[in-house]
Scaffold this motif. Structure first.
Motif, PDB file in Angstrom:
ATOM      1  N   SER A  20       0.820  -1.214   0.000  1.00 40.98           N
ATOM      2  CA  SER A  20       0.000   0.000   0.000  1.00 40.98           C
ATOM      3  C   SER A  20       0.848   1.257   0.000  1.00 40.98           C
ATOM      4  CB  SER A  20      -0.938   0.001   1.216  1.00 40.98           C
ATOM      5  OG  SER A  20      -1.835  -1.088   1.157  1.00 40.98           O
ATOM      6  N   GLN A  21       1.942   1.251   0.748  1.00 38.77           N
ATOM      7  CA  GLN A  21       2.822   2.414   0.770  1.00 38.77           C
ATOM      8  C   GLN A  21       3.397   2.704  -0.606  1.00 38.77           C
ATOM      9  OE1 GLN A  21       5.697   1.504   3.833  1.00 38.77           O
ATOM     10  NE2 GLN A  21       4.377   2.214   5.495  1.00 38.77           N
ATOM     11  N   GLY A  25      -1.027   7.126  -4.461  1.00 39.30           N
ATOM     12  CA  GLY A  25      -1.112   8.036  -5.589  1.00 39.30           C
ATOM     13  C   GLY A  25      -1.268   7.357  -6.938  1.00 39.30           C
ATOM     14  N   ARG A  26      -1.436   6.034  -6.935  1.00 39.02           N
ATOM     15  CA  ARG A  26      -1.578   5.295  -8.180  1.00 39.02           C
ATOM     16  C   ARG A  26      -2.953   4.613  -8.231  1.00 39.02           C
ATOM     17  NH1 ARG A  26       3.547   1.638  -7.726  1.00 39.02           N
ATOM     18  NH2 ARG A  26       2.471   0.565  -9.439  1.00 39.02           N
ATOM     19  N   PRO A  27      -3.444   4.278  -9.401  1.00 30.21           N
ATOM     20  CA  PRO A  27      -4.799   3.701  -9.529  1.00 30.21           C
ATOM     21  C   PRO A  27      -4.843   2.220  -9.156  1.00 30.21           C
ATOM     22  CG  PRO A  27      -3.794   3.841 -11.686  1.00 30.21           C
ATOM     23  CD  PRO A  27      -2.815   4.494 -10.729  1.00 30.21           C
ATOM     24  N   CYS A  28      -4.335   1.893  -7.992  1.00 28.18           N
ATOM     25  CA  CYS A  28      -4.331   0.511  -7.515  1.00 28.18           C
ATOM     26  C   CYS A  28      -4.870   0.457  -6.094  1.00 28.18           C
ATOM     27  CB  CYS A  28      -2.908  -0.073  -7.543  1.00 28.18           C
ATOM     28  SG  CYS A  28      -2.143  -0.154  -9.181  1.00 28.18           S
ATOM     29  N   CYS A  58      -5.291  -3.176 -10.060  1.00 26.22           N
ATOM     30  CA  CYS A  58      -4.878  -1.912 -10.665  1.00 26.22           C
ATOM     31  C   CYS A  58      -5.851  -1.568 -11.787  1.00 26.22           C
ATOM     32  CB  CYS A  58      -3.455  -2.012 -11.212  1.00 26.22           C
ATOM     33  SG  CYS A  58      -2.195  -2.137  -9.916  1.00 26.22           S
ATOM     34  N   GLY A  59      -6.227  -0.302 -11.845  1.00 25.03           N
ATOM     35  CA  GLY A  59      -7.285   0.098 -12.761  1.00 25.03           C
ATOM     36  C   GLY A  59      -8.623   0.036 -12.056  1.00 25.03           C
ATOM     37  N   GLU A  60      -9.681   0.110 -12.806  1.00 29.34           N
ATOM     38  CA  GLU A  60     -11.026   0.103 -12.228  1.00 29.34           C
ATOM     39  C   GLU A  60     -11.389  -1.288 -11.729  1.00 29.34           C
ATOM     40  OE1 GLU A  60     -15.676   1.154 -13.433  1.00 29.34           O
ATOM     41  OE2 GLU A  60     -14.041   1.396 -14.893  1.00 29.34           O
ATOM     42  N   ALA A  61     -11.758  -1.374 -10.455  1.00 31.28           N
ATOM     43  CA  ALA A  61     -12.170  -2.653  -9.872  1.00 31.28           C
ATOM     44  C   ALA A  61     -13.581  -3.000 -10.340  1.00 31.28           C
ATOM     45  CB  ALA A  61     -12.120  -2.581  -8.354  1.00 31.28           C
ATOM     46  N   ARG A  62     -13.757  -4.248 -10.764  1.00 36.46           N
ATOM     47  CA  ARG A  62     -15.069  -4.727 -11.192  1.00 36.46           C
ATOM     48  C   ARG A  62     -15.578  -5.736 -10.164  1.00 36.46           C
ATOM     49  NH1 ARG A  62     -15.275  -7.785 -15.144  1.00 36.46           N
ATOM     50  NH2 ARG A  62     -13.070  -8.199 -15.591  1.00 36.46           N
ATOM     51  N   PHE A  63     -16.850  -5.582  -9.793  1.00 39.67           N
ATOM     52  CA  PHE A  63     -17.432  -6.431  -8.758  1.00 39.67           C
ATOM     53  C   PHE A  63     -18.603  -7.232  -9.304  1.00 39.67           C
ATOM     54  CE2 PHE A  63     -15.259  -3.042  -6.557  1.00 39.67           C
ATOM     55  CZ  PHE A  63     -14.601  -3.711  -5.530  1.00 39.67           C
ATOM     56  N   ASP A  64     -18.920  -8.309  -8.570  1.00 43.34           N
ATOM     57  CA  ASP A  64     -19.946  -9.246  -9.005  1.00 43.34           C
ATOM     58  C   ASP A  64     -21.351  -8.712  -8.785  1.00 43.34           C
ATOM     59  OD1 ASP A  64     -20.797 -11.750 -10.007  1.00 43.34           O
ATOM     60  OD2 ASP A  64     -21.162 -12.477  -7.980  1.00 43.34           O
ATOM     61  N   ASP A  65     -21.519  -7.841  -7.781  1.00 47.63           N
ATOM     62  CA  ASP A  65     -22.843  -7.327  -7.475  1.00 47.63           C
ATOM     63  C   ASP A  65     -22.725  -5.978  -6.786  1.00 47.63           C
ATOM     64  OD1 ASP A  65     -22.138  -7.889  -4.788  1.00 47.63           O
ATOM     65  OD2 ASP A  65     -22.954  -9.920  -4.956  1.00 47.63           O
ATOM     66  N   ARG A 138      11.823  -9.218  -3.615  1.00 45.86           N
ATOM     67  CA  ARG A 138      11.128  -9.768  -4.779  1.00 45.86           C
ATOM     68  C   ARG A 138      10.383  -8.645  -5.490  1.00 45.86           C
ATOM     69  NH1 ARG A 138      11.917 -13.096  -8.396  1.00 45.86           N
ATOM     70  NH2 ARG A 138      11.613 -11.139  -9.522  1.00 45.86           N
ATOM     71  N   ARG A 139      10.751  -8.411  -6.743  1.00 44.84           N
ATOM     72  CA  ARG A 139      10.079  -7.415  -7.557  1.00 44.84           C
ATOM     73  C   ARG A 139       8.744  -7.955  -8.038  1.00 44.84           C
ATOM     74  NH1 ARG A 139      10.115  -2.051  -7.912  1.00 44.84           N
ATOM     75  NH2 ARG A 139       9.517  -1.300  -9.984  1.00 44.84           N
ATOM     76  N   LEU A 140       7.706  -7.120  -8.001  1.00 43.33           N
ATOM     77  CA  LEU A 140       6.376  -7.480  -8.483  1.00 43.33           C
ATOM     78  C   LEU A 140       6.074  -6.596  -9.688  1.00 43.33           C
ATOM     79  CD1 LEU A 140       4.590  -7.584  -5.011  1.00 43.33           C
ATOM     80  CD2 LEU A 140       5.586  -9.518  -6.265  1.00 43.33           C
ATOM     81  N   PRO A 141       6.441  -7.038 -10.881  1.00 36.71           N
ATOM     82  CA  PRO A 141       6.332  -6.176 -12.064  1.00 36.71           C
ATOM     83  C   PRO A 141       4.911  -5.700 -12.369  1.00 36.71           C
ATOM     84  CG  PRO A 141       7.698  -8.106 -12.524  1.00 36.71           C
ATOM     85  CD  PRO A 141       7.041  -8.346 -11.202  1.00 36.71           C
ATOM     86  N   SER A 142       3.922  -6.522 -12.090  1.00 34.61           N
ATOM     87  CA  SER A 142       2.553  -6.165 -12.476  1.00 34.61           C
ATOM     88  C   SER A 142       2.049  -4.920 -11.758  1.00 34.61           C
ATOM     89  CB  SER A 142       1.604  -7.331 -12.201  1.00 34.61           C
ATOM     90  OG  SER A 142       1.448  -7.554 -10.808  1.00 34.61           O
ATOM     91  N   ILE A 143       2.582  -4.662 -10.564  1.00 35.99           N
ATOM     92  CA  ILE A 143       2.150  -3.479  -9.815  1.00 35.99           C
ATOM     93  C   ILE A 143       3.311  -2.525  -9.560  1.00 35.99           C
ATOM     94  CG2 ILE A 143       0.237  -4.695  -8.722  1.00 35.99           C
ATOM     95  CD1 ILE A 143       1.942  -4.884  -6.174  1.00 35.99           C
TER      96      ILE A 143
END
Length: 215
Positions: A20-21, A25-28, A58-65, A138-143
């Motif tokens: 989180s830190q 400031g990012r869309p995640c 990351c990006g707009e979160a989509r939910f089931d309901d 450990r680098r997390l490239p996706s985020i």
């Protein structure tokens, strides 16, 4: 997962804090699904509902309901392994997770030692890299974030290691390698294997395991 141990919850809390830190400031968004929240993931088309330990989208979160408690498009999923869930987390659950088109990375964290495994989606395959050691990261490239193993395990790992040494005595199998070997491991620094071994990675990868994305 209900009834998680204190060690498990501390590792989850530390991962959420560290990630989180770095995402400020990012869309995640980061969700701790095992810390008294109702967030869960639904895996389509299987329809399975799961409760990963940590979820990042990351990006707009989509939910089931409309209740917004079932996320459909996670970017990163994290599971803290335990004796009762490790086989499921590595096997059937990961098989279902691989059906999520949005999922880019799957991180497994050991409770009893400083060791993490990261599965990264690359086209039609999943590539495994591993890291261990108190100075490894450990680098997390996706985020675009990095996890230092010493910060996510912290005191819970050190207490467990010392407890096992105390029960078994120096140099025995249950305690791990004898003191001289443990010192050697520390002196050699972090050990990472696979593509993109991360900060302080070994000169050559030990291995890069692959799993079919649709398996």
């Amino acid at each position: 997962m209900g009834g998680a141990s204190e060690r498990h919850n501390l590792i989850v809390t530390n991962v959420v804090r560290e990630v989180s830190q770095q995402l400020k400031g990012r869309p995640c968004k980061t969700y701790p699904t095992d810390c008294r929240t109702d967030m869960r993931g639904r895996i389509a088309p299987s329809g399975l509902y799961t409760y990963p330990d940590v979820v990042v989208v990351c990006g707009e979160a989509r939910f089931d309901d409309d209740q917004r408690d079932t996320l459909l498009n996670p970017t990163l999923l994290v599971e803290v392994l335990s004796a009762s869930t490790e086989a499921y987390d590595r096997g059937d659950k990961f098989e279902h997770y691989r059906k999520l088109d949005s999922l880019a990375e799957y991180l497994l964290i050991a409770q009893d030692r400083m060791h993490v495994e990261l599965f990264v989606r690359r086209a039609a395959e999943w590539v495994l890299t591993e890291c261990d050691g108190r100075t490894a990261s450990r680098r997390l490239p996706s985020i675009d974030a990095t996890l230092a193993l010493a910060r996510i395990g912290g005191m819970s790992w050190r207490i467990d290691i010392m407890a096992r040494i105390g029960r078994a005595g120096p140099g025995t199998t249950d305690a791990g390698p004898p003191p001289s070997r443990r010192a050697c491991v520390r002196a050699n620094g972090p050990r990472c294997s696979g593509p993109g071994g991360g900060q302080g990675a070994a000169a050559g990868p030990r291995r890069g395991r692959r799993a079919q994305a649709g398996a």
